[in-house]
Design an enzyme around this catalytic site. Structure first.
Site, PDB file in Angstrom:
ATOM      1  N   ARG A  59      52.482  57.601  45.988  1.00  0.00           N
ATOM      2  CA  ARG A  59      52.834  58.100  47.331  1.00  0.00           C
ATOM      3  C   ARG A  59      51.581  58.244  48.191  1.00  0.00           C
ATOM      4  NH1 ARG A  59      53.329  63.453  48.448  1.00  0.00           N
ATOM      5  NH2 ARG A  59      54.325  63.964  46.481  1.00  0.00           N
ATOM      6  N   TYR A 112      60.397  50.083  72.130  1.00  0.00           N
ATOM      7  CA  TYR A 112      61.335  49.834  71.039  1.00  0.00           C
ATOM      8  C   TYR A 112      62.369  50.973  70.993  1.00  0.00           C
ATOM      9  CZ  TYR A 112      63.128  49.060  66.376  1.00  0.00           C
ATOM     10  OH  TYR A 112      63.957  48.856  65.314  1.00  0.00           O
ATOM     11  N   ASP A 183      51.900  49.532  70.088  1.00  0.00           N
ATOM     12  CA  ASP A 183      52.736  48.756  69.171  1.00  0.00           C
ATOM     13  C   ASP A 183      52.418  47.273  69.394  1.00  0.00           C
ATOM     14  OD1 ASP A 183      54.857  47.321  67.975  1.00  0.00           O
ATOM     15  OD2 ASP A 183      56.261  48.977  68.260  1.00  0.00           O
ATOM     16  N   LYS A 208      58.362  42.425  60.832  1.00  0.00           N
ATOM     17  CA  LYS A 208      58.500  41.303  61.750  1.00  0.00           C
ATOM     18  C   LYS A 208      57.550  40.176  61.319  1.00  0.00           C
ATOM     19  CE  LYS A 208      61.387  44.120  63.512  1.00  0.00           C
ATOM     20  NZ  LYS A 208      61.083  45.090  64.552  1.00  0.00           N
TER      21      LYS A 208
HETATM   22  C1  LIG Z   1      61.352  46.530  64.633  1.00  0.00           C
HETATM   23  C2  LIG Z   1      60.375  47.193  65.524  1.00  0.00           C
HETATM   24  C3  LIG Z   1      59.884  48.473  65.239  1.00  0.00           C
HETATM   25  C4  LIG Z   1      60.398  49.299  64.066  1.00  0.00           C
HETATM   26  O1  LIG Z   1      60.019  48.751  62.862  1.00  0.00           O
HETATM   27  P1  LIG Z   1      60.868  48.934  61.498  1.00  0.00           P
HETATM   28  O2  LIG Z   1      60.036  48.204  60.503  1.00  0.00           O
HETATM   29  O3  LIG Z   1      62.207  48.342  61.730  1.00  0.00           O
HETATM   30  O4  LIG Z   1      60.943  50.410  61.250  1.00  0.00           O
HETATM   31  C5  LIG Z   1      58.917  48.993  66.061  1.00  0.00           C
HETATM   32  N1  LIG Z   1      58.476  48.317  67.130  1.00  0.00           N
HETATM   33  C6  LIG Z   1      58.939  47.106  67.455  1.00  0.00           C
HETATM   34  C7  LIG Z   1      58.407  46.424  68.659  1.00  0.00           C
HETATM   35  C8  LIG Z   1      59.910  46.514  66.670  1.00  0.00           C
HETATM   36  O5  LIG Z   1      60.407  45.320  67.007  1.00  0.00           O
END
Ligand SMILES: *Cc1c(COP(=O)(O)O)cnc(C)c1O
Length: 389
Positions: A59, A112, A183, A208
Site C-alpha cells: 500500500r 473532467y 490534468d 487513457k
Molecule cells: C478518465 C479521466 C480522468 C479520471 O481517470 P480514471 O482513471 O478514470 O479515474 C481524469 N481526467 C481525465 C481528463 C480523464 O479523461
C-alpha cells in the site's frame, strides 16, 4: 522553450531504469506481494526510523509500482511521482493534500466530470469553495487567483478541448502563491510536460494513453519531490488508493509504445477532424490542432476531439450506425470510440460539468483509435448517411 521540447528524447526516457531486471529479463518482473520481510529486528527498526529505504508494504511502496513512478517522473521532466489505483485517486489525493476548510480552488471550466463532481460535492461538504473560469481568459484567471489555495487546470479540457496558456497562467499563480495542478491525460507526457511550463503538479488518468490498451484503470501524480512528498506522507497511506503491482506492470508495458502510439493517434485524429470540418452538416470541430498554431508547450495532438452536428443528423441514429467507433466512455486505447453530449442529459450522477457549463446537445466526442484512417472515415460517412433526417 519550443526548441528544448523538440529535443526531448522520449524513447530514451521510456527505457530509463530498464537495465537491471532480475535474470536479465527484458521486461521487469511483477513483484506480486503484499509485504516484504526483514532479516532481523534491527533491520526493521532501522527501516521504521527512516535510516534505510526499502519496501515494507505494497500500500505504501512496491518495486514494480516504483519503477513506473520513476519512469513517469523522467517523462514529465520532474523529480518524483506516485502511482494511484485510478486517475480520480491521483486527482483527489493531490487536491486533498493541500486543502483546509475555508480554502478556495480556482478551476478551469469543462474539467473532467468526476473532478467537477469531487469539487461540487465532497469538497463542498468540507467547506472548500470552487470557482470556475474560462481558462483561455488570463484576465479572468488573474482576477480569481488572489486568496485561492489551488489553481486546477486541464489542457485541453473535456468536451470543448479548450487549451490554456500554461506558462502565462502558472506565472500568475506563482505571483499569488497559488499551487497549480494540471490534468495532462489528453496530451500525455509525449506531447506536453507541464512541469517544464511552470506547473507544480501534473496528474494523469493512466487508464487513457499511458496504459493505452483499455485494460487497466490507474493514475499518477508527478512533480517536485517536496510537493509529492506531502501527498505521500499525508494522504496516500490513509486514503490508500495506491497503484497495485500488476496494474503498474501493464502501464510499464504501455509506456514502451507510448511515443509511437501518440504519433499514430495524432495523424489519424487530425485526418478525421479535417475531413469532418469539410462536411456541410458539421457546424464546428473542436480540436486544438486545427488552428494556425498549438498553444505554448504543446508539441502535438492526440486522438480525442469533439464536433458539433447540425439538425439534419439524428445523433442517436448516428452513434448506432457507427461500426468501428464503439459507443463508450474513456479513451486512449487502440479502439475508436464515440460519446454524444446528449447522452449525459439523463445521467443520474449529480452535478454535470457539460450541462452546467452549457455544452450543446449537438456535440459529439470521438476518440480516434488505430484502426486506420480510410476505414474509420468510411465508417463515419456511412453512419452520417444512415442518420440523415
Ligand atoms: C478518465 C479521466 C480522468 C479520471 O481517470 P480514471 O482513471 O478514470 O479515474 C481524469 N481526467 C481525465 C481528463 C480523464 O479523461
Amino acid at each position: 522553450m519550443t526548441q528544448a521540447l523538440a529535443d526531448f528524447d522520449h524513447a530514451s526516457l521510456v527505457v530509463a531504469h530498464d537495465d537491471a531486471h532480475a535474470f536479465e529479463a527484458v521486461v521487469p518482473p511483477i513483484v506480486q506481494t503484499s509485504l516484504f520481510t526483514f532479516s532481523s529486528f534491527e533491520e526493521m527498526a532501522a527501516t521504521y526510523r527512516g535510516e534505510q529505504s526499502r519496501p515494507v508494504y505494497t500500500r505504501v511502496t512496491n518495486p514494480t509500482t516504483r519503477l513506473f513512478e520513476e519512469k513517469i517522473a523522467e517523462l514529465e521532466h520532474t523529480e518524483d511521482a506516485i502511482g494511484f489505483a485510478s486517475g480520480m485517486g491521483a486527482i483527489s489525493s493531490s487536491v486533498l493534500a493541500f486543502l483546509e476548510p475555508g480554502d478556495r480552488i480556482v478551476c478551469v471550466r469543462h474539467v473532467y466530470p468526476d473532478a467537477y463532481r469531487l469539487f461540487e460535492t465532497l469538497l463542498k461538504r468540507w467547506k472548500v469553495e470552487t470557482v470556475y473560469v474560462d481558462g483561455r481568459d488570463a484576465e479572468a484567471v488573474a482576477a480569481a487567483l488572489p486568496g485561492a489555495r489551488l489553481f486546477y487546470m486541464e489542457s485541453p479540457n473535456s468536451w470543448m478541448m479548450e487549451t490554456q496558456d500554461i506558462p502565462a497562467l502558472t506565472a500568475l499563480a506563482r505571483q499569488h502563491g497559488v499551487i497549480t495542478i494540471l490534468d495532462n491525460s489528453w496530451a500525455s507526457p509525449v506531447f506536453q510536460q507541464p512541469v517544464r511550463l511552470g506547473v507544480d503538479l501534473v496528474v494523469h488518468s493512466a487508464s487513457k494513453y499511458i496504459g493505452g490498451h483499455s485494460d487497466v484503470v490507474a493514475g499518477v501524480v508527478a512533480g517536485r519531490k517536496e510537493l509529492v512528498d506531502i501527498i505521500r506522507r499525508t494522504i496516500t497511506p490513509y486514503l490508500g488508493a495506491k497503484l497495485a503491482p500488476f496494474e503498474a506492470w501493464l502501464l510499464l508495458r504501455g509506456l514502451r509504445t507510448l511515443p509511437t502510439r501518440m504519433k499514430a493517434h495524432e495523424a489519424a485524429g487530425l485526418a478525421i477532424a479535417r475531413k469532418l470540418g469539410e462536411l456541410p452538416e458539421v457546424v464546428a470541430v473542436y480540436h486544438p490542432g486545427l488552428g494556425n498554431s498549438l498553444p505554448p508547450g504543446l508539441s502535438g495532438t492526440s486522438g480525442l476531439f469533439s464536433f458539433e452536428l447540425d439538425d439534419s443528423i439524428d445523433i442517436p441514429a448516428f452513434c448506432n450506425a457507427l461500426k468501428l467507433f464503439k459507443i463508450g466512455v474513456s479513451w486512449g486505447g487502440h479502439e475508436s470510440l464515440v460519446v454524444p453530449a446528449l447522452v449525459t442529459r439523463g445521467q443520474n450522477a449529480g452535478p454535470n460539468s457539460a450541462l452546467d457549463f452549457g455544452v450543446s446537445e449537438r456535440i459529439v466526442r470521438f476518440h480516434v483509435g488505430l484502426e486506420g484512417t480510410d476505414a474509420l472515415w468510411a465508417d463515419v460517412t456511412q453512419a452520417l448517411a444512415a442518420a440523415k433526417r
